[in-house]
Design a protein around this motif. Structure first.
Motif, mmCIF file in Angstrom:
data_model
loop_
_atom_site.group_PDB
_atom_site.id
_atom_site.type_symbol
_atom_site.label_atom_id
_atom_site.label_comp_id
_atom_site.label_asym_id
_atom_site.label_seq_id
_atom_site.Cartn_x
_atom_site.Cartn_y
_atom_site.Cartn_z
ATOM 1 N N ALA A 102 98.760 69.347 135.310
ATOM 2 C CA ALA A 102 98.011 68.344 134.560
ATOM 3 C C ALA A 102 96.512 68.575 134.717
ATOM 4 C CB ALA A 102 98.361 66.939 135.048
ATOM 5 N N ALA A 103 95.784 68.360 133.632
ATOM 6 C CA ALA A 103 94.325 68.316 133.652
ATOM 7 C C ALA A 103 93.949 66.841 133.745
ATOM 8 C CB ALA A 103 93.750 68.954 132.401
ATOM 9 N N VAL A 104 93.175 66.500 134.762
ATOM 10 C CA VAL A 104 92.870 65.100 135.050
ATOM 11 C C VAL A 104 91.359 64.898 134.995
ATOM 12 C CG1 VAL A 104 93.121 63.240 136.735
ATOM 13 C CG2 VAL A 104 94.897 65.020 136.551
ATOM 14 N N LYS A 105 90.909 64.058 134.077
ATOM 15 C CA LYS A 105 89.494 63.749 133.956
ATOM 16 C C LYS A 105 89.216 62.483 134.767
ATOM 17 C CE LYS A 105 85.735 65.217 132.328
ATOM 18 N NZ LYS A 105 85.160 66.303 133.085
ATOM 19 N N VAL A 106 88.175 62.553 135.583
ATOM 20 C CA VAL A 106 87.854 61.478 136.515
ATOM 21 C C VAL A 106 86.425 60.999 136.271
ATOM 22 C CG1 VAL A 106 87.565 60.925 138.979
ATOM 23 C CG2 VAL A 106 89.436 62.425 138.235
ATOM 24 N N SER A 144 81.587 63.640 136.532
ATOM 25 C CA SER A 144 82.699 63.750 135.593
ATOM 26 C C SER A 144 83.590 64.920 136.007
ATOM 27 C CB SER A 144 82.159 63.947 134.171
ATOM 28 O OG SER A 144 83.214 63.998 133.247
ATOM 29 N N PRO A 145 84.253 64.804 137.161
ATOM 30 C CA PRO A 145 85.096 65.906 137.620
ATOM 31 C C PRO A 145 86.293 66.141 136.704
ATOM 32 C CG PRO A 145 84.699 64.314 139.392
ATOM 33 C CD PRO A 145 84.206 63.702 138.122
ATOM 34 N N LEU A 146 86.712 67.401 136.672
ATOM 35 C CA LEU A 146 87.965 67.786 136.046
ATOM 36 C C LEU A 146 88.826 68.381 137.151
ATOM 37 C CD1 LEU A 146 89.821 68.281 133.595
ATOM 38 C CD2 LEU A 146 88.720 70.524 133.383
ATOM 39 N N TYR A 147 89.977 67.789 137.376
ATOM 40 C CA TYR A 147 90.921 68.290 138.373
ATOM 41 C C TYR A 147 92.134 68.846 137.640
ATOM 42 C CZ TYR A 147 88.526 65.048 141.658
ATOM 43 O OH TYR A 147 87.616 64.363 142.417
ATOM 44 N N VAL A 148 92.382 70.136 137.790
ATOM 45 C CA VAL A 148 93.657 70.679 137.346
ATOM 46 C C VAL A 148 94.581 70.555 138.551
ATOM 47 C CG1 VAL A 148 94.918 72.688 136.510
ATOM 48 C CG2 VAL A 148 92.591 72.231 135.687
ATOM 49 N N MET A 149 95.676 69.855 138.359
ATOM 50 C CA MET A 149 96.598 69.580 139.452
ATOM 51 C C MET A 149 97.959 70.195 139.146
ATOM 52 S SD MET A 149 95.469 65.617 140.156
ATOM 53 C CE MET A 149 96.449 65.441 141.619
ATOM 54 N N SER A 150 98.636 70.601 140.197
ATOM 55 C CA SER A 150 99.986 71.138 140.033
ATOM 56 C C SER A 150 100.922 70.423 141.004
ATOM 57 C CB SER A 150 100.008 72.646 140.281
ATOM 58 O OG SER A 150 99.530 72.954 141.573
ATOM 59 N N ALA A 191 92.588 73.554 140.718
ATOM 60 C CA ALA A 191 91.333 74.128 140.224
ATOM 61 C C ALA A 191 90.469 72.955 139.786
ATOM 62 C CB ALA A 191 91.590 75.084 139.072
ATOM 63 N N CYS A 192 89.350 72.761 140.479
ATOM 64 C CA CYS A 192 88.543 71.556 140.249
ATOM 65 C C CYS A 192 87.092 71.914 140.001
ATOM 66 C CB CYS A 192 88.641 70.626 141.451
ATOM 67 S SG CYS A 192 90.339 70.187 141.871
ATOM 68 N N GLN A 193 86.469 71.153 139.110
ATOM 69 C CA GLN A 193 85.060 71.343 138.767
ATOM 70 C C GLN A 193 84.392 69.980 138.807
ATOM 71 O OE1 GLN A 193 83.170 74.177 137.409
ATOM 72 N NE2 GLN A 193 81.453 72.771 137.620
ATOM 73 N N VAL A 226 90.437 58.702 134.099
ATOM 74 C CA VAL A 226 90.191 58.238 132.730
ATOM 75 C C VAL A 226 91.078 58.924 131.700
ATOM 76 C CG1 VAL A 226 87.855 57.421 133.164
ATOM 77 C CG2 VAL A 226 88.204 59.780 132.432
ATOM 78 N N HIS A 227 91.661 60.086 132.055
ATOM 79 C CA HIS A 227 92.548 60.767 131.110
ATOM 80 C C HIS A 227 93.402 61.782 131.859
ATOM 81 C CE1 HIS A 227 93.833 62.050 127.140
ATOM 82 N NE2 HIS A 227 93.749 63.295 127.555
ATOM 83 N N VAL A 228 94.658 61.877 131.456
ATOM 84 C CA VAL A 228 95.571 62.885 132.008
ATOM 85 C C VAL A 228 96.194 63.634 130.841
ATOM 86 C CG1 VAL A 228 97.653 63.311 133.364
ATOM 87 C CG2 VAL A 228 96.074 61.493 134.064
ATOM 88 N N LEU A 229 96.060 64.952 130.868
ATOM 89 C CA LEU A 229 96.689 65.819 129.881
ATOM 90 C C LEU A 229 97.713 66.676 130.616
ATOM 91 C CD1 LEU A 229 96.949 67.327 127.143
ATOM 92 C CD2 LEU A 229 95.107 68.828 127.967
ATOM 93 N N PHE A 230 98.990 66.476 130.299
ATOM 94 C CA PHE A 230 100.027 67.302 130.907
ATOM 95 C C PHE A 230 100.085 68.625 130.152
ATOM 96 C CE2 PHE A 230 101.289 63.159 132.472
ATOM 97 C CZ PHE A 230 101.551 63.454 133.801
ATOM 98 N N ILE A 231 99.715 69.694 130.828
ATOM 99 C CA ILE A 231 99.780 71.030 130.260
ATOM 100 C C ILE A 231 101.234 71.492 130.263
ATOM 101 C CG2 ILE A 231 99.016 73.429 130.548
ATOM 102 C CD1 ILE A 231 96.491 72.096 131.963
ATOM 103 N N ARG A 232 101.900 71.193 131.337
ATOM 104 C CA ARG A 232 103.347 71.337 131.522
ATOM 105 C C ARG A 232 103.759 70.128 132.352
ATOM 106 N NH1 ARG A 232 103.634 77.140 134.344
ATOM 107 N NH2 ARG A 232 104.117 75.698 136.000
ATOM 108 N N PRO A 233 105.019 69.854 132.491
ATOM 109 C CA PRO A 233 105.416 68.701 133.305
ATOM 110 C C PRO A 233 104.931 68.770 134.758
ATOM 111 C CG PRO A 233 107.246 69.381 131.927
ATOM 112 C CD PRO A 233 106.184 70.441 131.776
ATOM 113 N N ASP A 234 104.650 69.988 135.249
ATOM 114 C CA ASP A 234 104.209 70.143 136.634
ATOM 115 C C ASP A 234 102.754 70.593 136.763
ATOM 116 O OD1 ASP A 234 104.716 72.659 135.581
ATOM 117 O OD2 ASP A 234 105.505 73.463 137.462
#
Length: 139
Positions: A93-97, A114-120, A130-132, A83-91
């Motif tokens: 991202a915080a991804v709301k699912v 409502s998981p939050l996936y920090v992806m690299s 890092a996922c919650q 539902v949303h992607v926030l690029f913290i840096r180009p590599d």
């Protein structure tokens, strides 16, 4: 990598790649594939389950998933939507699912997640880092 914004074309390409990882999470859950699920994480990943259990590292995540996933999807179908992607840096991202479970005939079961996936991005591939997982009450 620098922290400047991604150009629109690159952003859309990266979002599509991130959506493919989330689709792989859904597929591994739906088909009860604990090893496929664990393979989506970085080796040193952190995951907090929807009930607050903290898991450190791919091996601990895999061991937990091997215990809880088999048989968990026999009467439900998981559905995951980015539902949303926030690029913290180009590599990074915080991804709301949006996470829902449906009966086999398509009716909602229980509360949404409502998981939050920090992806690299590692070696050209997006990884769960890092996922919650969080349950949404009264959804």
């Amino acid at each position: 990598m620098n922290t400047t914004a991604l150009d629109e074309r690159t952003r859309e390409t990266e979002i599509e790649a991130i959506k493919q990882v989330v689709a792989a999470v859904e597929h591994s859950q739906r088909n009860e594939l604990p090893d496929a699920f664990a393979d989506l994480f970085r080796p040193d990943a952190i995951w907090t389950t929807g009930h607050g259990r903290r898991l450190f590292g791919r091996e601990e995540i895999a061991a937990f998933t091997r215990r809880v996933l088999p048989g968990a999807m026999k009467d439900v179908t998981p559905v995951y939507e980015v539902v949303h992607v926030l690029f913290i840096r180009p590599d990074v991202a915080a991804v709301k699912v949006r996470q829902r479970y449906l009966t086999l005939d398509g009716r909602p079961v229980g509360d949404e997640g409502s998981p939050l996936y920090v992806m690299s991005k590692e070696d050209g591939h997006w990884r769960l880092t890092a996922c919650q997982n969080t349950q949404v009450l009264d959804s």
